[in-house]
Design a protein around this motif. Structure first.
Motif, PDB file in Angstrom:
ATOM      1  N   SER A  84    -116.321  13.783  90.803  1.00 19.99           N
ATOM      2  CA  SER A  84    -116.412  13.228  89.449  1.00 19.99           C
ATOM      3  C   SER A  84    -115.030  13.116  88.816  1.00 19.99           C
ATOM      4  O   SER A  84    -114.045  13.637  89.329  1.00 19.99           O
ATOM      5  CB  SER A  84    -117.342  14.094  88.597  1.00 19.99           C
ATOM      6  OG  SER A  84    -116.877  15.424  88.551  1.00 19.99           O
ATOM      7  N   LYS A  85    -114.969  12.414  87.686  1.00 18.81           N
ATOM      8  CA  LYS A  85    -113.693  12.130  87.018  1.00 18.81           C
ATOM      9  C   LYS A  85    -113.096  13.397  86.401  1.00 18.81           C
ATOM     10  O   LYS A  85    -113.715  14.456  86.367  1.00 18.81           O
ATOM     11  CB  LYS A  85    -113.909  11.045  85.957  1.00 18.81           C
ATOM     12  CG  LYS A  85    -114.302   9.700  86.567  1.00 18.81           C
ATOM     13  CD  LYS A  85    -114.373   8.594  85.504  1.00 18.81           C
ATOM     14  CE  LYS A  85    -114.764   7.254  86.136  1.00 18.81           C
ATOM     15  NZ  LYS A  85    -114.844   6.171  85.122  1.00 18.81           N
ATOM     16  N   ILE A  86    -111.872  13.266  85.879  1.00 19.74           N
ATOM     17  CA  ILE A  86    -111.165  14.462  85.428  1.00 19.74           C
ATOM     18  C   ILE A  86    -111.696  15.030  84.110  1.00 19.74           C
ATOM     19  O   ILE A  86    -111.683  16.235  83.911  1.00 19.74           O
ATOM     20  CB  ILE A  86    -109.632  14.215  85.358  1.00 19.74           C
ATOM     21  CG1 ILE A  86    -108.864  15.489  84.995  1.00 19.74           C
ATOM     22  CG2 ILE A  86    -109.278  13.088  84.389  1.00 19.74           C
ATOM     23  CD1 ILE A  86    -107.366  15.397  85.199  1.00 19.74           C
ATOM     24  N   PHE A  87    -112.207  14.168  83.208  1.00 21.79           N
ATOM     25  CA  PHE A  87    -112.660  14.677  81.908  1.00 21.79           C
ATOM     26  C   PHE A  87    -114.113  14.351  81.592  1.00 21.79           C
ATOM     27  O   PHE A  87    -114.572  14.528  80.473  1.00 21.79           O
ATOM     28  CB  PHE A  87    -111.759  14.134  80.780  1.00 21.79           C
ATOM     29  CG  PHE A  87    -110.314  14.547  80.922  1.00 21.79           C
ATOM     30  CD1 PHE A  87    -109.969  15.892  81.000  1.00 21.79           C
ATOM     31  CD2 PHE A  87    -109.307  13.591  80.990  1.00 21.79           C
ATOM     32  CE1 PHE A  87    -108.626  16.281  81.136  1.00 21.79           C
ATOM     33  CE2 PHE A  87    -107.974  13.972  81.121  1.00 21.79           C
ATOM     34  CZ  PHE A  87    -107.633  15.324  81.203  1.00 21.79           C
ATOM     35  N   CYS A  88    -114.858  13.810  82.568  1.00 24.74           N
ATOM     36  CA  CYS A  88    -116.282  13.543  82.364  1.00 24.74           C
ATOM     37  C   CYS A  88    -116.978  13.634  83.715  1.00 24.74           C
ATOM     38  O   CYS A  88    -116.329  13.839  84.734  1.00 24.74           O
ATOM     39  CB  CYS A  88    -116.493  12.164  81.723  1.00 24.74           C
ATOM     40  SG  CYS A  88    -115.902  10.796  82.744  1.00 24.74           S
ATOM     41  N   SER A  89    -118.308  13.456  83.734  1.00 21.33           N
ATOM     42  CA  SER A  89    -119.032  13.654  84.992  1.00 21.33           C
ATOM     43  C   SER A  89    -119.297  12.352  85.736  1.00 21.33           C
ATOM     44  O   SER A  89    -120.060  12.320  86.698  1.00 21.33           O
ATOM     45  CB  SER A  89    -120.345  14.381  84.711  1.00 21.33           C
ATOM     46  OG  SER A  89    -121.086  13.613  83.785  1.00 21.33           O
ATOM     47  N   CYS A  90    -118.643  11.245  85.317  1.00 18.69           N
ATOM     48  CA  CYS A  90    -118.837   9.972  86.027  1.00 18.69           C
ATOM     49  C   CYS A  90    -118.318  10.069  87.465  1.00 18.69           C
ATOM     50  O   CYS A  90    -117.357  10.777  87.736  1.00 18.69           O
ATOM     51  CB  CYS A  90    -118.074   8.858  85.319  1.00 18.69           C
ATOM     52  SG  CYS A  90    -118.744   8.436  83.722  1.00 18.69           S
ATOM     53  N   SER A  91    -118.962   9.308  88.360  1.00 17.35           N
ATOM     54  CA  SER A  91    -118.568   9.300  89.771  1.00 17.35           C
ATOM     55  C   SER A  91    -117.200   8.628  89.957  1.00 17.35           C
ATOM     56  O   SER A  91    -116.848   7.700  89.240  1.00 17.35           O
ATOM     57  CB  SER A  91    -119.615   8.557  90.590  1.00 17.35           C
ATOM     58  OG  SER A  91    -119.115   8.291  91.878  1.00 17.35           O
ATOM     59  N   ASN A 146    -119.552   3.044  86.663  1.00 18.04           N
ATOM     60  CA  ASN A 146    -119.228   4.472  86.629  1.00 18.04           C
ATOM     61  C   ASN A 146    -118.481   4.800  85.336  1.00 18.04           C
ATOM     62  O   ASN A 146    -117.304   5.165  85.364  1.00 18.04           O
ATOM     63  CB  ASN A 146    -118.357   4.866  87.828  1.00 18.04           C
ATOM     64  CG  ASN A 146    -119.091   4.722  89.147  1.00 18.04           C
ATOM     65  OD1 ASN A 146    -120.327   4.770  89.181  1.00 18.04           O
ATOM     66  ND2 ASN A 146    -118.360   4.535  90.217  1.00 18.04           N
ATOM     67  N   VAL A 147    -119.170   4.631  84.221  1.00 16.70           N
ATOM     68  CA  VAL A 147    -118.504   4.838  82.924  1.00 16.70           C
ATOM     69  C   VAL A 147    -119.439   5.570  81.956  1.00 16.70           C
ATOM     70  O   VAL A 147    -120.663   5.566  82.124  1.00 16.70           O
ATOM     71  CB  VAL A 147    -118.077   3.492  82.286  1.00 16.70           C
ATOM     72  CG1 VAL A 147    -116.917   2.877  83.053  1.00 16.70           C
ATOM     73  CG2 VAL A 147    -119.245   2.527  82.205  1.00 16.70           C
ATOM     74  N   CYS A 148    -118.846   6.217  80.949  1.00 14.29           N
ATOM     75  CA  CYS A 148    -119.608   6.916  79.916  1.00 14.29           C
ATOM     76  C   CYS A 148    -118.768   6.906  78.637  1.00 14.29           C
ATOM     77  O   CYS A 148    -117.629   6.449  78.661  1.00 14.29           O
ATOM     78  CB  CYS A 148    -119.907   8.347  80.362  1.00 14.29           C
ATOM     79  SG  CYS A 148    -118.463   9.417  80.299  1.00 14.29           S
ATOM     80  N   PRO A 149    -119.295   7.415  77.523  1.00 15.06           N
ATOM     81  CA  PRO A 149    -118.516   7.382  76.273  1.00 15.06           C
ATOM     82  C   PRO A 149    -117.133   8.041  76.404  1.00 15.06           C
ATOM     83  O   PRO A 149    -116.183   7.576  75.780  1.00 15.06           O
ATOM     84  CB  PRO A 149    -119.413   8.146  75.293  1.00 15.06           C
ATOM     85  CG  PRO A 149    -120.803   7.904  75.799  1.00 15.06           C
ATOM     86  CD  PRO A 149    -120.677   7.879  77.291  1.00 15.06           C
ATOM     87  N   VAL A 150    -117.023   9.096  77.223  1.00 15.26           N
ATOM     88  CA  VAL A 150    -115.724   9.781  77.317  1.00 15.26           C
ATOM     89  C   VAL A 150    -114.679   8.874  77.968  1.00 15.26           C
ATOM     90  O   VAL A 150    -113.604   8.651  77.416  1.00 15.26           O
ATOM     91  CB  VAL A 150    -115.848  11.101  78.123  1.00 15.26           C
ATOM     92  CG1 VAL A 150    -114.469  11.717  78.375  1.00 15.26           C
ATOM     93  CG2 VAL A 150    -116.733  12.087  77.383  1.00 15.26           C
ATOM     94  N   CYS A 151    -115.002   8.321  79.159  1.00 14.48           N
ATOM     95  CA  CYS A 151    -113.966   7.534  79.842  1.00 14.48           C
ATOM     96  C   CYS A 151    -113.852   6.127  79.265  1.00 14.48           C
ATOM     97  O   CYS A 151    -112.886   5.412  79.558  1.00 14.48           O
ATOM     98  CB  CYS A 151    -114.168   7.532  81.356  1.00 14.48           C
ATOM     99  SG  CYS A 151    -115.759   7.007  81.947  1.00 14.48           S
ATOM    100  N   LEU A 152    -114.820   5.731  78.424  1.00 12.38           N
ATOM    101  CA  LEU A 152    -114.679   4.447  77.727  1.00 12.38           C
ATOM    102  C   LEU A 152    -113.887   4.617  76.430  1.00 12.38           C
ATOM    103  O   LEU A 152    -113.601   3.645  75.740  1.00 12.38           O
ATOM    104  CB  LEU A 152    -116.050   3.841  77.415  1.00 12.38           C
ATOM    105  CG  LEU A 152    -116.823   3.298  78.614  1.00 12.38           C
ATOM    106  CD1 LEU A 152    -118.218   2.855  78.189  1.00 12.38           C
ATOM    107  CD2 LEU A 152    -116.076   2.143  79.257  1.00 12.38           C
TER     108      LEU A 152
END
Ligand code: ZN
Length: 491
Positions: free
Chosen positions: A31-38, A48-54
């Protein structure tokens, strides 16, 4: 104005290049460094995105523990000192593929510092210093081509946004393009051994920028540097540096001045181009990231991570040379990956005689591969196959000549040794004494003169007879047995 990039030799030797490299390596976390996206490569764009990495307002980063572990392990393998406390910082700049408007990186307090890589090119050793290794998140990807409206629009894929990276910054200790190439090769090898990245350059898992300047030979102060960005192979970096050094020498020789700028390398044309000059350079306005606590990697955690470090290539090569009597060159070939080195060692240890495995690899396997311009990963004969063949020779079941023939068949059929050995009906060198005695009798009868010479004291004639018997048996006879029988009959 055209640049020939070929200043005369005298000009070349009057100046010395100073090169520093910045390498970005993507960490193999799930998963990514600051969220759980793949972090999976090749997923449909923007899935592979969520509010944190967006970078949505109010979304908060949570640090991935695995990314810290991987970064620390890599830094340790690069001989760095780990800072118990390091600080994440915001690096501010505007770019369409950076939705937050800043990248979370590390600035004045990085994870690790003061490392080095040993180069040992052409028999001479040199240490290249590593200034720092820090953690950061990747940006997204701008796609300027590949869509029907690409001539007027740029597409953005944010799957890569927030993927964990380490940046490895070298000291300006690199003196030639060849040294830069060697440094990158060693660096990649070490990272691969630590298994924190696949270092796949095509997928962007390893990226390199080079800083290069020139100065009159012997002078201490550094000249103005140019940065070459986004070169996608080690070979191209070497070429770009060769070009850039020559360009800078020519500029200075003709009375001009080097401007600090970022340049891009065009591999088709073999030259670098100015991308932006210092006036347009970014002021990143770094400040500590307020949404993340200081990163603490205490002594206990450091010790746990240190325990996961594998034997590194340099040490492994030295040990293989010492323990198995192989050459430096063979050790290089056999350690291109930790997996191959492990296979070699497992085979050497499983075989009755480890030295014989090492010898077969050197004399029979590597030679055949070299002749085909193939690497040891492409060998039809596995290390297990080499071990099996070594044991057959060791026990006297097959002769050296038979082994060579079987190896040839393996390469012809691109099959492993045990398969070809089965296909050939498990050949054995002949130990059938009566059959051999018959052959010997015939050969003695056909060569009375040689028999006479032998009996008159010319013992070296034995070689002639052994050769004849081996030939008559089509290489199937056990040479030792032939020798014994011959000696008995001739005496
Ligand atoms: Zn995310």
């Amino acid at each position: 104005m055209s640049t020939t990039a070929h200043p005369p030799d005298a000009a070349r030797t009057a100046y010395e290049p100073v090169i520093g490299l910045e390498v970005h390596v993507q960490l193999l976390t799930a998963s990514k460094i600051f969220c759980s996206c793949s972090t999976r490569f090749g997923a449909p764009p923007n899935t592979n995105v969520c509010p944190v990495c967006l970078g949505m307002p109010g979304a908060l980063p949570v640090l991935n523990r695995k990314a810290v572990e991987f970064a620390t392990r890599a830094a340790m393998a690069l001989n760095c000192r780990i800072n118990e406390t390091s600080i994440f910082a915001r690096k501010n700049y505007f770019y369409p593929d950076l939705p937050k408007g800043y990248q979370i990186s590390q600035y004045d307090k990085p994870l690790a510092e003061h490392g080095f890589i040993d180069l040992s090119a052409n028999g001479s050793k040199k240490k290249i210093g590593i200034t720092r290794v820090h953690l950061e998140e990747d940006a997204g990807k701008s796609l300027h081509e590949g869509f029907p409206d690409s001539d007027e629009k740029t597409a953005i894929d944010l799957n890569r946004t927030g993927v964990p990276l380490i940046e490895i910054v070298s000291e300006p200790d690199i003196a030639t393009p060849d040294e830069a190439y060697e440094y990158l090769t060693r660096l990649k090898e070490i990272i691969l051994y630590t298994a924190v990245s696949d270092c796949n350059m095509e997928e962007g898992s390893l990226r390199c920028d080079a800083n290069v300047s020139i100065r009159p030979r012997g002078r201490k102060e550094l000249g103005t540097k140019a940065e070459i960005k986004n070169v996608n192979s080690f070979r191209f970096i070497r070429e770009a540096l060769v070009y850039e050094i020559a360009r800078q020498i020519e500029v200075v020789q003709s009375g001009g001045e080097i401007v600090q700028e970022t340049r891009l390398y065009n591999a088709h044309e073999g030259r670098t181009y100015s991308m932006r000059s210092k006036e347009q350079a970014h002021d990143y306005r770094y400040f500590p990231e307020p949404d993340l606590l200081p990163l603490v990697v205490d002594k206990k955690w450091q010790a746990e991570i240190a325990d996961t470090l594998p034997e590194l290539p340099e040490a492994l090569r030295a040990r293989l040379v010492k323990e198995y009597g192989i050459t430096e060159y063979d050790a290089q070939v056999l350690t291109v990956s930790g997996a191959l080195a492990g296979q070699f060692e497992a085979a050497a240890m499983a075989a009755k005689n480890p030295k014989r495995v090492a010898n077969l690899v050197q004399s029979e396997l590597l030679g055949r591969l070299k002749a085909r311009n193939a690497g040891v990963e492409q060998s039809p004969i596995s290390m297990k196959g080499v071990a099996a063949s070594a044991d057959l020779v060791e026990s006297g079941a097959i002769s050296g000549k038979m082994l060579k023939d079987l190896y040839d068949l393996c390469f012809e059929r691109t099959k492993d040794f045990p398969d070809v050995y089965e296909e050939e009906g498990r050949p054995q060198q002949s130990t059938d004494t009566s059959a051999l005695e018959k052959i010997i009798d015939e050969i003695m009868a056909a060569n009375p003169k040689q028999v006479e010479q032998y009996r008159a004291g010319k013992k070296t004639m034995i070689g002639f007879f052994v050769g004849q018997v081996m030939k008559a048996s089509k290489g199937q006879a056990n040479p030792q047995l032939v020798n014994e029988l011959l000696t008995r009959k001739l005496e």
